[in-house]
Scaffold this active site. Structure first.
Site, short mmCIF file in Angstrom:
data_model
loop_
_atom_site.label_atom_id
_atom_site.label_comp_id
_atom_site.label_asym_id
_atom_site.label_seq_id
_atom_site.Cartn_x
_atom_site.Cartn_y
_atom_site.Cartn_z
N GLY A 70 41.32 44.23 42.16
CA GLY A 70 40.94 44.50 43.54
C GLY A 70 39.89 45.58 43.68
N THR A 71 39.98 46.62 42.87
CA THR A 71 39.01 47.72 42.96
C THR A 71 37.60 47.23 42.65
OG1 THR A 71 40.61 49.47 42.52
CG2 THR A 71 38.31 49.92 41.94
N ASN A 151 48.28 48.16 52.67
CA ASN A 151 49.09 48.34 51.47
C ASN A 151 50.15 49.42 51.60
OD1 ASN A 151 46.52 49.90 51.47
ND2 ASN A 151 47.43 50.88 49.67
N GLN A 179 46.95 42.81 49.22
CA GLN A 179 48.38 42.81 49.54
C GLN A 179 48.81 41.57 50.31
OE1 GLN A 179 50.83 44.64 48.60
NE2 GLN A 179 49.80 46.40 47.69
N HIS A 201 48.02 40.99 40.14
CA HIS A 201 49.28 41.68 39.80
C HIS A 201 50.14 42.05 41.00
CE1 HIS A 201 48.40 46.07 40.63
NE2 HIS A 201 47.17 45.57 40.68
N THR A 237 32.33 38.36 29.34
CA THR A 237 33.23 37.27 28.98
C THR A 237 34.46 37.29 29.88
OG1 THR A 237 32.51 37.36 26.69
CG2 THR A 237 34.61 36.26 27.12
N CYS A 322 47.54 54.06 43.65
CA CYS A 322 46.33 54.70 43.15
C CYS A 322 46.26 56.19 43.47
CB CYS A 322 45.10 54.00 43.73
SG CYS A 322 44.98 52.27 43.22
#
Length: 381
Positions: A70-71, A151, A179, A201, A237, A322
């Protein structure tokens, strides 16, 4: 009993997801950029995963760019548009309740690149004022970035109305949906969304993989240059096992799972508000994500409560993952009008499809006891 109620930070990987990933860790090992059969097999897996996630977003056109999470998706969306629109405008609109990976990016653009940033205020539920949004858009505005499901407090913005305003004003709309993705309605076509950040995740997929949806009309400058992967927008990759797992995670969650989480979330909320005096729910009571509940307990220090619950095997949070090691109060809670001491006395509990009713009952029992004990130690003024 062990109770994990920090699923807004990260979730357990679903067994079906692990099963889907395993072949790409030890048998189907090709680099998707290679032209031999191993490479083609990996490429097919990526494109199939891309299509599944696009369908989940309601996206018939545009591109889905796989990222590390997400970041990175938020950075790519905001900086990518800022760099590509150089000369067209240098004004960005956001809110004070965004994830740090949005706020830090716009602050950086403001400090080092000369951008002007408007931070829309929110009400005590965490909603923006649509009229203020419309009035804030100028001829210099290039982007509006507003989180979908918050979030920390779980409030779900009316992203369709926000999208319509941006579409009518011919301004790009980006939303951080890390979220909310798969937990509530999200349709990029119906909601006039130009860019969406999502990750794996938070939905029982592996860590280290996310994606950015980009509509056809958006021009974006790459941040990572390399071998031209991901439509020449994100070099490097691809994480094939992670991408396959991400796509599988979008398939294994069901409406039944959502309904179950909502019932358990409501059991938690009603139990806290009924059993614990001077407790308050943060965020909207109804228009909220199915799995997040954020409470403020008067005359209780949130970090102390978190540690005491941890001793009972209950894991939760005082804010976003975070910034959970920071002693600063949550910027989200301050933005919705909480006082410093109220923000410090807050706790976020977030469920998953694996959470049980017994775990919620156990948590309510221990939570009530620990709040009472902490109040004895720190008597009310």
């Amino acid at each position: 009993m062990k109770v994990y109620l920090d699923n807004a930070a990260t979730t357990m990987v679903d067994k079906e997801v692990i099963k889907a990933m395993l072949p790409y860790l030890d048998k189907k090992i090709g680099n998707p950029s290679s032209i031999h059969s191993f490479g083609r097999e990996a490429k097919i897996a990526i494109e199939s995963s891309r299509e599944k996630i696009m369908q989940k977003l309601g996206a018939k056109n545009g591109k889905l760019i796989f990222t590390s999470g997400g970041t990175e998706s938020n950075n790519l969306a905001i900086k990518g548009v800022a760099f590509s629109c150089k000369g067209k405008g240098k004004h960005i609109i956001t809110t004070g309740i965004e994830h740090k990976s949005v706020l830090e990016v716009v602050d950086w653009l403001k400090k080092y690149m000369g951008f002007k940033v408007t931070y829309l205020p929110v009400d005590h539920y965490g909603f923006i004022n649509l009229e203020k949004l419309e009035n804030s858009i100028t001829k210099d505005t290039i982007l509006v970035s507003i989180i979908h499901g918050n979030n920390e407090i779980g409030t779900i913005q009316n992203i369709k109305e926000i999208g319509k305003i941006c579409n009518d004003k011919d301004v790009y709309l980006h939303t951080d949906a890390c979220q909310s993705f798969t937990k509530t309605e999200l349709d990029v076509e119906k909601m006039y969304i130009d860019m969406v950040s999502i990750n794996s995740h938070k939905i029982h997929g592996p860590k280290g993989v996310g994606a950015l949806y980009i509509s056809e009309k958006v021009k974006i400058t790459p941040l990572l240059h390399g071998g031209g992967q991901e439509h020449e927008i994100r070099g490097g990759t691809e994480n094939v096992p992670g991408i396959v797992g991400f796509a599988k995670a979008t398939e294994v969650i069901s409406e039944k799972d959502i309904e179950r989480m909502e019932k358990l979330r409501d059991k938690l909320i009603s139990g806290v508000l009924k059993e614990i005096v001077d407790s308050k729910l943060n965020g909207h009571p109804k228009l909220r994500l199915c799995n997040i509940a954020n409470f403020t307990f008067k005359d209780v220090e949130g970090e102390s409560l978190l540690m005491r619950l941890d001793m009972h095997g209950i894991a939760c949070s005082t804010g976003s993952a975070c910034s959970s090691r920071s002693l600063k109060p949550s910027h989200v809670l301050l933005a919705i009008g909480l006082k410093l001491e109220e923000a410090h006395g807050s706790l976020r509990m977030s469920l998953s499809k694996y959470t049980t009713s017994e775990e919620i009952s156990y948590t309510l029992e221990k939570l009530k006891n620990e709040v009472e004990e902490l109040r004895k130690i720190s008597p009310r003024l």
